[in-house]
Design an enzyme around this catalytic site. Structure first.
Site, mmCIF file in Angstrom:
data_model
loop_
_atom_site.group_PDB
_atom_site.id
_atom_site.type_symbol
_atom_site.label_atom_id
_atom_site.label_comp_id
_atom_site.label_asym_id
_atom_site.label_seq_id
_atom_site.Cartn_x
_atom_site.Cartn_y
_atom_site.Cartn_z
ATOM 1 N N CYS A 238 6.248 -7.849 2.725
ATOM 2 C CA CYS A 238 6.892 -7.541 1.438
ATOM 3 C C CYS A 238 8.057 -8.470 1.120
ATOM 4 O O CYS A 238 8.439 -8.619 -0.042
ATOM 5 C CB CYS A 238 7.350 -6.087 1.414
ATOM 6 S SG CYS A 238 6.003 -4.910 1.657
ATOM 7 N N HIS B 21 12.132 -5.616 -4.495
ATOM 8 C CA HIS B 21 10.782 -5.284 -4.049
ATOM 9 C C HIS B 21 10.481 -3.859 -4.491
ATOM 10 O O HIS B 21 11.281 -2.947 -4.282
ATOM 11 C CB HIS B 21 10.703 -5.394 -2.526
ATOM 12 C CG HIS B 21 9.457 -4.805 -1.943
ATOM 13 N ND1 HIS B 21 8.209 -5.094 -2.433
ATOM 14 C CD2 HIS B 21 9.278 -3.937 -0.917
ATOM 15 C CE1 HIS B 21 7.296 -4.434 -1.729
ATOM 16 N NE2 HIS B 21 7.923 -3.729 -0.810
ATOM 17 N N ASN C 128 3.371 -0.510 -4.847
ATOM 18 C CA ASN C 128 3.893 -1.512 -3.919
ATOM 19 C C ASN C 128 2.836 -2.604 -3.747
ATOM 20 O O ASN C 128 1.794 -2.372 -3.143
ATOM 21 C CB ASN C 128 4.219 -0.853 -2.578
ATOM 22 C CG ASN C 128 4.833 -1.819 -1.575
ATOM 23 O OD1 ASN C 128 4.749 -3.035 -1.722
ATOM 24 N ND2 ASN C 128 5.442 -1.273 -0.525
#
Length: 324
Positions: A116, A251, A281
């Protein structure tokens, strides 16, 4: 060009799979509900790649959009850095497939694996190469097909993720002639936390691709602390204050993490770009996806200070302050 160089963002682009899956649709195949997902994560939908949509194809579409936004030809690109945890193949790098598809053959092209945080790692790597003169123009891409590595029987994790890609075009410019560009960046990693967020399996262990495993509560706790600290480091390095920052593009992992980090730093929620409700996500793609969305809807404007930040498996985390 003469003197010091600075990496300036000249364009951005994004790409999403054709299929959008709402929480209600997901609840038809997973033991969950729209209310449960929204309350805990803020996610309302996500995009899931079809068999014909791959990390490389999504990355290529996002890169094309970024090049068009910048007004640059593919042949003018000297460097492609692609962040992904879900490459098309173990090797070669997915970046080389993107390079060929775009027609910018001969340029440097490689992948970065920091999950990520991958886009931050890729951006900082490209920035360093541009500032040393190794390249003049770069494509920095975050692209993922996380749906390929989800355990659809694990309702606590499979509802969190989606697929997509985002890209930016960087150009090296004379630092004395422009205020725009990447001002400061910090990256960190802590391998001791490996077992809190990982994919089981791999070429050198089981020779198979496994599934994502996560201990969500522990990840949340580390994320809030680590992100607040690295944001503080970058703010200090840049010699600015929290009040000077126009936008934070984080993020997009979980709305609770976004809110908690903003509160810990004293940043107004109005300055946080949030797309987790639409995209879920998307790992390395989430920061450039959110950035492109906020540029295209007019929120992020030329001249503004924008902070990127992310944390992912490894653990890895980082932040970068950019003036548009």
């Amino acid at each position: 060009m003469s003197g010091a160089l600075r990496s300036v963002i000249r364009g951005s682009g994004s790409a999403l799979p054709a299929q959008c899956v709402t929480n209600a649709q997901l609840a038809e195949r997973v033991d969950t509900s729209d209310e449960w997902i929204v309350e805990r994560t803020g996610i309302r939908q996500r995009y899931i790649a079809s068999e014909s949509e791959t990390t490389a194809s999504l990355a290529t579409d996002a890169a094309r959009a970024a090049l068009e936004d910048a007004g640059f030809e593919p042949a003018s690109i000297d460097l492609i850095v692609l962040a992904t945890a879900t490459p098309d193949n173990t090797f070669p790098a997915t970046a080389t497939k993107v390079q060929h598809a775009l027609g910018c053959n001969g340029c440097i092209a490689f992948d970065v694996a920091a999950v990520c945080s991958g886009f931050l790692y890729a951006l900082t790597t490209a920035d360093a190469m541009l500032r040393t003169g190794m390249a003049k123009r770069a494509l920095v891409i975050g692209a993922e097909t996380f749906s390929r590595i989800l355990d659809w029987e694990d309702r606590t994790t499979c509802v969190l993720f989606g697929d997509g890609a985002g890209a930016v075009v960087l150009e090296a410019q004379d630092a004395d002639a422009t205020r725009a560009g990447i001002i400061a960046s910090r990256l960190h990693a802590d391998g001791a936390q490996h077992d809190l967020l990982y994919v089981d399996g791999g070429p050198s262990t089981t020779q198979t691709v496994g599934h994502l495993r996560m201990k969500g509560r522990e990840v949340f706790r580390h994320a809030v602390v680590n992100l607040a600290e690295v944001l503080g480091e970058v703010i200090a390095d840049a010699g600015v204050s929290v009040a000077d920052i126009d936008w934070v593009v984080p993020h997009q992992a979980n709305r609770r993490i976004l809110d908690a980090t903003a509160k810990k730093l004293g940043i107004s929620e109005d300055k946080i770009v949030v797309t987790v409700d639409r995209h879920a996500n998307t790992s390395a793609a989430s920061v450039p996806l959110a950035f492109d969305a906020a540029r295209r809807d007019g929120r992020i404007q030329s001249g503004q200070l924008v902070m990127f930040e992310a944390m992912g498996g490894g653990f890895t985390w980082g932040a970068s302050l950019v003036r548009l």
